[in-house]
Design a protein around this motif. Structure first.
Motif, PDB file in Angstrom:
ATOM      1  N   ILE A 199       0.727  -1.301   0.228  1.00 39.45           N
ATOM      2  CA  ILE A 199      -0.160  -0.180  -0.104  1.00 39.45           C
ATOM      3  C   ILE A 199       0.731   1.276   0.340  1.00 39.45           C
ATOM      4  O   ILE A 199       1.757   1.623   1.260  1.00 39.45           O
ATOM      5  N   ILE A 200       0.944   1.905  -0.912  1.00 42.59           N
ATOM      6  CA  ILE A 200       1.388   2.864  -1.562  1.00 42.59           C
ATOM      7  C   ILE A 200       1.030   4.109  -0.723  1.00 42.59           C
ATOM      8  O   ILE A 200       1.847   4.856   0.400  1.00 42.59           O
ATOM      9  N   SER A 201      -0.064   4.501  -0.723  1.00 41.59           N
ATOM     10  CA  SER A 201      -0.607   5.846   0.113  1.00 41.59           C
ATOM     11  C   SER A 201      -2.233   5.750   0.134  1.00 41.59           C
ATOM     12  O   SER A 201      -2.950   4.806  -0.436  1.00 41.59           O
ATOM     13  N   ALA A 246     -12.298   7.067   1.017  1.00 42.42           N
ATOM     14  CA  ALA A 246     -10.660   7.034   0.674  1.00 42.42           C
ATOM     15  C   ALA A 246      -9.909   6.233  -0.582  1.00 42.42           C
ATOM     16  O   ALA A 246     -11.042   5.586  -1.093  1.00 42.42           O
ATOM     17  N   THR A 247      -9.158   7.072  -1.041  1.00 43.47           N
ATOM     18  CA  THR A 247      -8.311   6.096  -2.289  1.00 43.47           C
ATOM     19  C   THR A 247      -7.144   5.638  -2.129  1.00 43.47           C
ATOM     20  O   THR A 247      -6.337   6.420  -0.766  1.00 43.47           O
ATOM     21  N   ALA A 248      -6.909   4.101  -1.979  1.00 44.04           N
ATOM     22  CA  ALA A 248      -5.581   3.972  -1.476  1.00 44.04           C
ATOM     23  C   ALA A 248      -4.995   4.161  -3.091  1.00 44.04           C
ATOM     24  O   ALA A 248      -5.525   2.602  -4.174  1.00 44.04           O
ATOM     25  N   GLU A 249      -3.157   3.358  -3.198  1.00 42.21           N
ATOM     26  CA  GLU A 249      -2.642   3.605  -3.869  1.00 42.21           C
ATOM     27  C   GLU A 249      -1.938   2.016  -3.854  1.00 42.21           C
ATOM     28  O   GLU A 249      -1.001   2.457  -2.674  1.00 42.21           O
ATOM     29  N   PHE A 250      -1.787   1.882  -5.156  1.00 37.31           N
ATOM     30  CA  PHE A 250      -0.666   0.490  -4.134  1.00 37.31           C
ATOM     31  C   PHE A 250      -0.089   0.104  -5.464  1.00 37.31           C
ATOM     32  O   PHE A 250       0.275   0.854  -6.340  1.00 37.31           O
TER      33      PHE A 250
END
Length: 146
Positions: A56-58, A80-84
């Motif tokens: 999980i980047i952010s 929210a938005t998760a960036e992988f």
């Protein structure tokens, strides 16, 4: 011109500026705390799924709403938005329940008042449930933070 008439508005402006600054800082700290809790809980949710190898980047872009709030408990719902690590993104859904427990601190010999509120301590615990509602809402986990 009377010096007191000038000092009073300046002091009021300084106080207002300080209060606004503290509110902004509290909001930034709250978003950082939300991001941390979401990431940790999301790691648990991904374990054992086909997404387990993703980092999980952010987690950002929180949009939160209070569901209920009282003296002993507060509930909220966020997206929210998760960036992988593979470059994909997913909307996540997060529900939290924060519980407040009030405890009386042991009385101090130097205490001026036995009934002072400064002797009370508030302990909090937060249960967070995060789901990958953008990819697969069945992937979810709950974690407790103290």
């Amino acid at each position: 011109m009377d010096e007191r008439r000038i000092k009073k508005p300046i002091v009021v402006l300084l106080i207002i500026s300080f209060m606004v600054g503290m509110a902004v800082l509290a909001n930034v700290l709250n978003k950082h705390e939300l991001s941390y809790m979401a990431k940790e809980t999301l790691k648990d949710a991904l374990a054992g799924t086909r997404y387990a190898d993703l980092d999980i980047i952010s987690v950002s872009g929180f949009d939160c709403h209070t569901i209920s709030s009282g003296r002993y408990q507060s509930q909220s719902s966020c997206t929210a938005t998760a960036e992988f690590s593979d470059g994909t993104r997913s909307r996540i859904c997060m529900e939290s329940t924060e519980r407040f427990r009030y405890e009386r601190r042991p009385e101090s010999r130097h205490s001026e008042s036995r009934h002072s509120n400064s002797e009370d301590r508030v302990r909090t615990s937060i249960n967070v449930t995060v789901s990958l509602c953008g990819i697969d809402s069945g992937i979810e986990s709950t974690r407790s933070f103290r």
